[in-house]
Structures are given as structure tokens and as C-alpha cells.
Design a protein around this motif. Structure first.
Motif, PDB file in Angstrom:
ATOM      1  N   ILE A  78      34.505  42.480  42.985  1.00 20.54           N
ATOM      2  CA  ILE A  78      34.752  42.901  41.609  1.00 20.54           C
ATOM      3  C   ILE A  78      36.218  43.295  41.386  1.00 20.54           C
ATOM      4  O   ILE A  78      36.709  43.260  40.262  1.00 20.54           O
ATOM      5  CB  ILE A  78      33.795  44.058  41.212  1.00 20.54           C
ATOM      6  CG1 ILE A  78      33.801  44.309  39.717  1.00 20.54           C
ATOM      7  CG2 ILE A  78      34.157  45.339  41.947  1.00 20.54           C
ATOM      8  CD1 ILE A  78      33.158  43.241  38.925  1.00 20.54           C
ATOM      9  N   LEU A  79      36.927  43.632  42.444  1.00 20.43           N
ATOM     10  CA  LEU A  79      38.314  44.069  42.295  1.00 20.43           C
ATOM     11  C   LEU A  79      39.319  42.915  42.329  1.00 20.43           C
ATOM     12  O   LEU A  79      40.526  43.159  42.358  1.00 20.43           O
ATOM     13  CB  LEU A  79      38.660  45.095  43.373  1.00 20.43           C
ATOM     14  CG  LEU A  79      37.943  46.431  43.223  1.00 20.43           C
ATOM     15  CD1 LEU A  79      38.317  47.361  44.363  1.00 20.43           C
ATOM     16  CD2 LEU A  79      38.263  47.076  41.905  1.00 20.43           C
ATOM     17  N   THR A  80      38.858  41.690  42.300  1.00 16.43           N
ATOM     18  CA  THR A  80      39.762  40.541  42.282  1.00 16.43           C
ATOM     19  C   THR A  80      40.731  40.594  41.104  1.00 16.43           C
ATOM     20  O   THR A  80      41.929  40.367  41.285  1.00 16.43           O
ATOM     21  CB  THR A  80      38.963  39.236  42.287  1.00 16.43           C
ATOM     22  OG1 THR A  80      38.117  39.227  43.428  1.00 16.43           O
ATOM     23  CG2 THR A  80      39.864  38.031  42.322  1.00 16.43           C
ATOM     24  N   PRO A  81      40.290  40.921  39.872  1.00 17.39           N
ATOM     25  CA  PRO A  81      41.261  41.034  38.777  1.00 17.39           C
ATOM     26  C   PRO A  81      42.280  42.152  39.005  1.00 17.39           C
ATOM     27  O   PRO A  81      43.434  42.032  38.602  1.00 17.39           O
ATOM     28  CB  PRO A  81      40.402  41.331  37.550  1.00 17.39           C
ATOM     29  CG  PRO A  81      39.053  40.832  37.890  1.00 17.39           C
ATOM     30  CD  PRO A  81      38.921  41.012  39.374  1.00 17.39           C
ATOM     31  N   ALA A  82      41.869  43.218  39.658  1.00 17.23           N
ATOM     32  CA  ALA A  82      42.797  44.314  39.930  1.00 17.23           C
ATOM     33  C   ALA A  82      43.918  43.865  40.857  1.00 17.23           C
ATOM     34  O   ALA A  82      45.081  44.229  40.663  1.00 17.23           O
ATOM     35  CB  ALA A  82      42.057  45.507  40.533  1.00 17.23           C
ATOM     36  N   VAL A  83      43.586  43.073  41.854  1.00 19.85           N
ATOM     37  CA  VAL A  83      44.609  42.552  42.775  1.00 19.85           C
ATOM     38  C   VAL A  83      45.589  41.673  42.012  1.00 19.85           C
ATOM     39  O   VAL A  83      46.806  41.742  42.215  1.00 19.85           O
ATOM     40  CB  VAL A  83      43.950  41.785  43.942  1.00 19.85           C
ATOM     41  CG1 VAL A  83      44.979  41.074  44.789  1.00 19.85           C
ATOM     42  CG2 VAL A  83      43.108  42.726  44.776  1.00 19.85           C
ATOM     43  N   PHE A  84      45.074  40.857  41.104  1.00 20.89           N
ATOM     44  CA  PHE A  84      45.943  40.006  40.288  1.00 20.89           C
ATOM     45  C   PHE A  84      46.880  40.850  39.428  1.00 20.89           C
ATOM     46  O   PHE A  84      48.078  40.569  39.351  1.00 20.89           O
ATOM     47  CB  PHE A  84      45.091  39.093  39.408  1.00 20.89           C
ATOM     48  CG  PHE A  84      45.893  38.312  38.420  1.00 20.89           C
ATOM     49  CD1 PHE A  84      46.589  37.186  38.827  1.00 20.89           C
ATOM     50  CD2 PHE A  84      45.969  38.709  37.098  1.00 20.89           C
ATOM     51  CE1 PHE A  84      47.350  36.465  37.923  1.00 20.89           C
ATOM     52  CE2 PHE A  84      46.714  37.988  36.184  1.00 20.89           C
ATOM     53  CZ  PHE A  84      47.412  36.874  36.605  1.00 20.89           C
TER      54      PHE A  84
END
Length: 105
Positions: A78-84
Motif C-alpha cells: 500500500i505504501l508504493t505511492p508514498a515511495v513515489f
């Protein structure tokens, strides 16, 4: 923490997450516009800002949902957008700092 607030079922946490997201987006937008306007001389500022801002927004804004969907489906995190967002912010600040140093030199 911001992304966890957006995933919350509590309306208060959801409202807090939306408020924080809006504040971060507003802060980013203000700095971006001030930065872009200083890239061009006054004679061609309107055309330069309009063309390159819209070009960048269409390329990045158009490809980001596709890239993030693919990244999320590949990782199932779920944190993939946060890494981006963190990566994009770091790249932005590095380029901003280099521009300021070059302009002041």
C-alpha cells in the motif's frame, strides 16, 4: 502516516489526512510556480512557463497513474505511492538546490 489516515474508516482521521494532503500539495505548488517563473526572462516568461509547465504536467501526470498501478500490482504494498512521492520530492529539491546555487554563483 498520511497514507494511513487516507485508509482510515474514522471520519476524523480521514479529514485530517485530507487536510494534511492539501497543505503539502499547496506548499509544493507555490514553490513550483515560483521556481518555474525564475527560469525564464520576462520577455518570454508567459510562453515558456505555459509550454513547459503543461508539457511536464501532461507527461508526468499522464503516466503516473499507469506507473503506480503497475507498481502496486507488482508489489502489493500500500505504501508504493508514498515511495513515489518521496522520490519525486527528493529529485525536485535536488534540482531546485542546484538551480539556486548555479544562479547565485
Amino acid at each position: 502516516a498520511l497514507f494511513y489516515c487516507w485508509e482510515a474508516t474514522n471520519p476524523l482521521l480521514l479529514a485530517l489526512g485530507m487536510l494534511l494532503g492539501g497543505l503539502f500539495l499547496g506548499g509544493f505548488a507555490v514553490v513550483t510556480h515560483a521556481f518555474i517563473q525564475n527560469l525564464f526572462p520576462p520577455q518570454c516568461r508567459y510562453s515558456g512557463v505555459a509550454f513547459f509547465y503543461n508539457l511536464g504536467m501532461s507527461l508526468i501526470g499522464g503516466l503516473t497513474p499507469l506507473a503506480l498501478t503497475w507498481a502496486f500490482e507488482s508489489t502489493q504494498k500500500i505504501l508504493t505511492p508514498a515511495v513515489f512521492i518521496v522520490t519525486a520530492t527528493i529529485l525536485y529539491w535536488v534540482s531546485f538546490e542546484r538551480f539556486v546555487r548555479r544562479k547565485n554563483a
